[in-house]
Design a protein around this motif. Sequence first.
Motif, PDB file in Angstrom:
ATOM      1  N   UNK A 240       0.856  -1.196   0.000  1.00  7.83           N
ATOM      2  CA  UNK A 240       0.000   0.000   0.000  1.00  7.83           C
ATOM      3  C   UNK A 240       0.888   1.241   0.000  1.00  7.83           C
ATOM      4  N   UNK A 241       0.447   2.284  -0.675  1.00  5.88           N
ATOM      5  CA  UNK A 241       1.169   3.554  -0.613  1.00  5.88           C
ATOM      6  C   UNK A 241       1.055   4.113   0.811  1.00  5.88           C
ATOM      7  N   UNK A 242       2.174   4.627   1.317  1.00 12.73           N
ATOM      8  CA  UNK A 242       2.195   5.210   2.663  1.00 12.73           C
ATOM      9  C   UNK A 242       2.170   6.733   2.554  1.00 12.73           C
ATOM     10  N   UNK A 243       1.752   7.397   3.629  1.00 14.34           N
ATOM     11  CA  UNK A 243       1.798   8.850   3.641  1.00 14.34           C
ATOM     12  C   UNK A 243       3.254   9.288   3.677  1.00 14.34           C
ATOM     13  N   UNK A 244       3.613  10.238   2.838  1.00 18.29           N
ATOM     14  CA  UNK A 244       4.990  10.750   2.796  1.00 18.29           C
ATOM     15  C   UNK A 244       4.956  12.204   3.269  1.00 18.29           C
ATOM     16  N   UNK A 245       5.438  12.471   4.497  1.00 19.87           N
ATOM     17  CA  UNK A 245       5.402  13.854   5.001  1.00 19.87           C
ATOM     18  C   UNK A 245       6.245  14.779   4.123  1.00 19.87           C
ATOM     19  N   UNK A 246       5.808  16.024   4.032  1.00 19.77           N
ATOM     20  CA  UNK A 246       6.534  17.022   3.248  1.00 19.77           C
ATOM     21  C   UNK A 246       7.971  17.113   3.751  1.00 19.77           C
ATOM     22  N   UNK A 247       8.921  17.146   2.817  1.00 18.12           N
ATOM     23  CA  UNK A 247      10.324  17.253   3.198  1.00 18.12           C
ATOM     24  C   UNK A 247      11.005  15.906   3.362  1.00 18.12           C
ATOM     25  N   UNK A 248      10.255  14.812   3.184  1.00 17.76           N
ATOM     26  CA  UNK A 248      10.882  13.480   3.240  1.00 17.76           C
ATOM     27  C   UNK A 248      11.909  13.368   2.120  1.00 17.76           C
ATOM     28  N   UNK A 249      12.967  12.593   2.333  1.00 14.55           N
ATOM     29  CA  UNK A 249      13.950  12.440   1.262  1.00 14.55           C
ATOM     30  C   UNK A 249      13.424  11.502   0.172  1.00 14.55           C
ATOM     31  N   UNK A 250      13.750  11.769  -1.080  1.00 19.35           N
ATOM     32  CA  UNK A 250      13.407  10.809  -2.145  1.00 19.35           C
ATOM     33  C   UNK A 250      14.378   9.629  -2.086  1.00 19.35           C
TER      34      UNK A 250
ATOM     35  N   UNK B 241      -5.705   5.415  -7.924  1.00 24.07           N
ATOM     36  CA  UNK B 241      -4.990   6.557  -7.336  1.00 24.07           C
ATOM     37  C   UNK B 241      -5.742   7.085  -6.116  1.00 24.07           C
ATOM     38  N   UNK B 242      -7.067   7.153  -6.222  1.00 25.06           N
ATOM     39  CA  UNK B 242      -7.851   7.611  -5.069  1.00 25.06           C
ATOM     40  C   UNK B 242      -7.732   6.620  -3.914  1.00 25.06           C
ATOM     41  N   UNK B 243      -7.770   5.332  -4.240  1.00 23.74           N
ATOM     42  CA  UNK B 243      -7.681   4.312  -3.192  1.00 23.74           C
ATOM     43  C   UNK B 243      -6.334   4.378  -2.474  1.00 23.74           C
ATOM     44  N   UNK B 244      -5.293   4.726  -3.217  1.00 25.16           N
ATOM     45  CA  UNK B 244      -3.945   4.791  -2.634  1.00 25.16           C
ATOM     46  C   UNK B 244      -3.594   6.200  -2.168  1.00 25.16           C
ATOM     47  N   UNK B 245      -4.459   7.154  -2.453  1.00 24.43           N
ATOM     48  CA  UNK B 245      -4.170   8.576  -2.195  1.00 24.43           C
ATOM     49  C   UNK B 245      -2.800   8.977  -2.736  1.00 24.43           C
ATOM     50  N   UNK B 246      -2.541   8.546  -3.948  1.00 28.86           N
ATOM     51  CA  UNK B 246      -1.305   8.921  -4.646  1.00 28.86           C
ATOM     52  C   UNK B 246      -1.697   9.082  -6.111  1.00 28.86           C
TER      53      UNK B 246
ATOM     54  N   UNK C  31      11.299  10.534  -6.413  1.00 27.22           N
ATOM     55  CA  UNK C  31      10.667   9.213  -6.379  1.00 27.22           C
ATOM     56  C   UNK C  31      10.718   8.602  -4.982  1.00 27.22           C
ATOM     57  N   UNK C  32       9.625   7.951  -4.607  1.00 31.97           N
ATOM     58  CA  UNK C  32       9.586   7.161  -3.369  1.00 31.97           C
ATOM     59  C   UNK C  32       8.989   5.794  -3.702  1.00 31.97           C
ATOM     60  N   UNK C  33       8.980   4.910  -2.720  1.00 31.37           N
ATOM     61  CA  UNK C  33       8.354   3.598  -2.904  1.00 31.37           C
ATOM     62  C   UNK C  33       6.955   3.738  -3.494  1.00 31.37           C
ATOM     63  N   UNK C  34       6.209   4.776  -3.056  1.00 30.31           N
ATOM     64  CA  UNK C  34       4.821   4.957  -3.515  1.00 30.31           C
ATOM     65  C   UNK C  34       4.699   4.940  -5.038  1.00 30.31           C
ATOM     66  N   UNK C  35       5.664   5.561  -5.712  1.00 32.27           N
ATOM     67  CA  UNK C  35       5.578   5.651  -7.176  1.00 32.27           C
ATOM     68  C   UNK C  35       5.696   4.267  -7.818  1.00 32.27           C
ATOM     69  N   UNK C  36       6.569   3.445  -7.261  1.00 32.16           N
ATOM     70  CA  UNK C  36       6.777   2.103  -7.816  1.00 32.16           C
ATOM     71  C   UNK C  36       5.622   1.174  -7.450  1.00 32.16           C
ATOM     72  N   UNK C  37       5.069   1.381  -6.258  1.00 34.35           N
ATOM     73  CA  UNK C  37       3.900   0.591  -5.844  1.00 34.35           C
ATOM     74  C   UNK C  37       2.726   0.883  -6.775  1.00 34.35           C
ATOM     75  N   UNK C  38       2.470   2.177  -7.026  1.00 34.16           N
ATOM     76  CA  UNK C  38       1.341   2.529  -7.894  1.00 34.16           C
ATOM     77  C   UNK C  38       1.588   2.055  -9.329  1.00 34.16           C
ATOM     78  N   UNK C  39       2.842   2.161  -9.792  1.00 35.05           N
ATOM     79  CA  UNK C  39       3.180   1.666 -11.133  1.00 35.05           C
ATOM     80  C   UNK C  39       2.876   0.177 -11.249  1.00 35.05           C
ATOM     81  N   UNK C  40       3.262  -0.593 -10.229  1.00 35.73           N
ATOM     82  CA  UNK C  40       3.025  -2.041 -10.267  1.00 35.73           C
ATOM     83  C   UNK C  40       1.530  -2.343 -10.252  1.00 35.73           C
TER      84      UNK C  40
END
Lengths: 107, 107
Positions: A8-18, A65-70, A93-102
Amino acid sequence: MSGLADRKCARVPKGSPPLAPEAAERLRAEVPSWEIRAGKVLARTFKFADFRSALAFVDRVGALADAEDHHPDVHLSWGKAGIELTTHSAGGLTDNDFILAAKIDRL
Amino acid sequence: MSGLADRKCARVPKGSPPLAPEAAERLRAEVPSWEIRAGKVLARTFKFADFRSALAFVDRVGALADAEDHHPDVHLSWGKAGIELTTHSAGGLTDNDFILAAKIDRL
């Protein structure tokens, strides 16, 4: 090990490192139809028989995208849907991008 | 005189001439929220509260485009739908682009 598409896509707080480039490249190898652009966008273009079919696909991507909020950037034209993923709050890029791509690949 | 939004898009055979710049500008004055880019694309960006609302709008544009058999390029992102119209078979703008723009404005 469970695949990207099952996470599942996780929340990524603003300022997190890519992701570092090597980590991003390792994940990209799991979604080989996607390419990394400018080091911070994961992109794939899907082709269809007409506009309506491309739009129907975008509708399914939107529900995901809505289900993953990404949410992707989408470039829709006749017979084509270009999908671009990035994590704005990390500036790359974060894990979220690859999760949604998959998950999109599995549609 | 009936308005642009009440007209139907006509078939434009390949190689047809595009509108002259002055004629295009006259029609643009009837859809003042749209701008002409690079002399051959009619563009407008619509804003929304979220991704889902933008996508719902694109779905309605898509139904209209299929009904008129004239299809836009769409750039969909979070809260935003950019619509670009041009007539590929004429290599530029024709009445069809302004007709579809007026119909989209009426959605």
